[in-house]
Write a protein that holds these residues in place. Structure first.
Motif, PDB file in Angstrom:
ATOM      1  N   GLN A  39      77.432 -28.506  45.495  1.00  0.00           N
ATOM      2  CA  GLN A  39      77.739 -27.112  45.756  1.00  0.00           C
ATOM      3  C   GLN A  39      78.993 -27.025  46.600  1.00  0.00           C
ATOM      4  OE1 GLN A  39      74.588 -24.795  47.579  1.00  0.00           O
ATOM      5  NE2 GLN A  39      75.447 -22.912  46.748  1.00  0.00           N
ATOM      6  N   LYS A  43      80.559 -21.275  45.750  1.00  0.00           N
ATOM      7  CA  LYS A  43      80.156 -21.495  44.356  1.00  0.00           C
ATOM      8  C   LYS A  43      78.660 -21.789  44.275  1.00  0.00           C
ATOM      9  CE  LYS A  43      84.588 -23.141  42.611  1.00  0.00           C
ATOM     10  NZ  LYS A  43      85.268 -24.196  41.812  1.00  0.00           N
ATOM     11  N   GLU A  44      78.113 -21.632  43.101  1.00  0.00           N
ATOM     12  CA  GLU A  44      76.707 -21.935  42.878  1.00  0.00           C
ATOM     13  C   GLU A  44      76.503 -23.448  42.787  1.00  0.00           C
ATOM     14  OE1 GLU A  44      75.296 -17.920  40.443  1.00  0.00           O
ATOM     15  OE2 GLU A  44      75.124 -19.909  39.535  1.00  0.00           O
ATOM     16  N   ARG A  45      75.292 -23.871  43.074  1.00  0.00           N
ATOM     17  CA  ARG A  45      74.958 -25.282  42.944  1.00  0.00           C
ATOM     18  C   ARG A  45      75.064 -25.700  41.484  1.00  0.00           C
ATOM     19  NH1 ARG A  45      71.761 -27.570  47.041  1.00  0.00           N
ATOM     20  NH2 ARG A  45      70.875 -25.492  47.356  1.00  0.00           N
ATOM     21  N   GLU A  46      75.652 -26.856  41.244  1.00  0.00           N
ATOM     22  CA  GLU A  46      75.919 -27.349  39.883  1.00  0.00           C
ATOM     23  C   GLU A  46      75.239 -28.699  39.677  1.00  0.00           C
ATOM     24  OE1 GLU A  46      79.895 -28.834  37.376  1.00  0.00           O
ATOM     25  OE2 GLU A  46      79.946 -28.676  39.543  1.00  0.00           O
ATOM     26  N   ASN A 107      73.040 -27.952  30.488  1.00  0.00           N
ATOM     27  CA  ASN A 107      72.878 -27.565  31.886  1.00  0.00           C
ATOM     28  C   ASN A 107      71.760 -28.374  32.529  1.00  0.00           C
ATOM     29  OD1 ASN A 107      74.634 -25.080  32.535  1.00  0.00           O
ATOM     30  ND2 ASN A 107      73.748 -24.602  30.544  1.00  0.00           N
ATOM     31  N   GLU A 109      69.076 -28.723  35.306  1.00  0.00           N
ATOM     32  CA  GLU A 109      68.322 -27.858  36.203  1.00  0.00           C
ATOM     33  C   GLU A 109      67.236 -28.682  36.878  1.00  0.00           C
ATOM     34  OE1 GLU A 109      70.285 -24.214  34.823  1.00  0.00           O
ATOM     35  OE2 GLU A 109      69.041 -24.662  36.561  1.00  0.00           O
ATOM     36  N   ARG A 113      62.870 -27.188  44.973  1.00  0.00           N
ATOM     37  CA  ARG A 113      63.476 -26.148  45.792  1.00  0.00           C
ATOM     38  C   ARG A 113      63.610 -26.545  47.258  1.00  0.00           C
ATOM     39  NH1 ARG A 113      64.915 -25.015  41.674  1.00  0.00           N
ATOM     40  NH2 ARG A 113      64.640 -23.097  40.451  1.00  0.00           N
ATOM     41  N   TRP A 115      65.457 -28.392  49.161  1.00  0.00           N
ATOM     42  CA  TRP A 115      66.686 -29.144  49.289  1.00  0.00           C
ATOM     43  C   TRP A 115      66.854 -29.751  50.677  1.00  0.00           C
ATOM     44  CZ3 TRP A 115      69.145 -30.014  44.839  1.00  0.00           C
ATOM     45  CH2 TRP A 115      68.913 -29.138  43.783  1.00  0.00           C
TER      46      TRP A 115
END
Length: 125
Positions: A39, A43-46, A107, A109, A113, A115
């Motif tokens: 991340q 920006k969003e987490r990738e 993608n 995923e 959750r 983290w």
């Protein structure tokens, strides 16, 4: 309970290399689907790379394909990310996570959750 702990980040110049490590223990089924995410500020987490133990397969985002290599050492309960030919756009906080899956073939995923702190990678030009 799986709680990954990332390490190995740092500051490098463009073109350099780093090796990230992720220590995780617990549910072997969940650990058999591990991945790396990053991340960048604003920006969003990738999701960028994943290792699926059951099939021995790997997955990479186009942005890192050919430069990064993901590997796993089950004996050490560790996941690694070898990052070569680093670019300034690779600058981000990097995280590892269990419970990964591929959505729509392109993608990465995760259902995870909880983290951790992540490890910071900074690439200067």
């Amino acid at each position: 309970q799986v709680q990954p702990v990332e390490s190995g980040g740092g500051s490098v110049q463009a073109g350099g290399s780093l090796r990230l490590s992720c220590a995780a223990s617990g549910d072997t089924y969940r650990l058999g689907r591990m991945g790396w995410f990053r991340q960048a500020p604003g920006k969003e987490r990738e999701g960028i790379a994943a290792f699926f133990t059951l099939t021995g397969s790997t997955w990479y985002a186009d942005s890192v394909k050919g430069r990064f290599i993901i590997s796993q050492d089950n004996a050490k309960n560790s996941l690694y990310l070898q990052m070569n030919s680093l670019k300034p756009e690779d600058t981000a906080a990097y995280y590892c996570a269990p419970d990964c899956y591929i959505r729509n073939s392109d993608n990465l995923e995760t259902y995870f959750r909880d983290w951790g702190q992540g490890t910071q990678v900074t690439v200067s030009s």
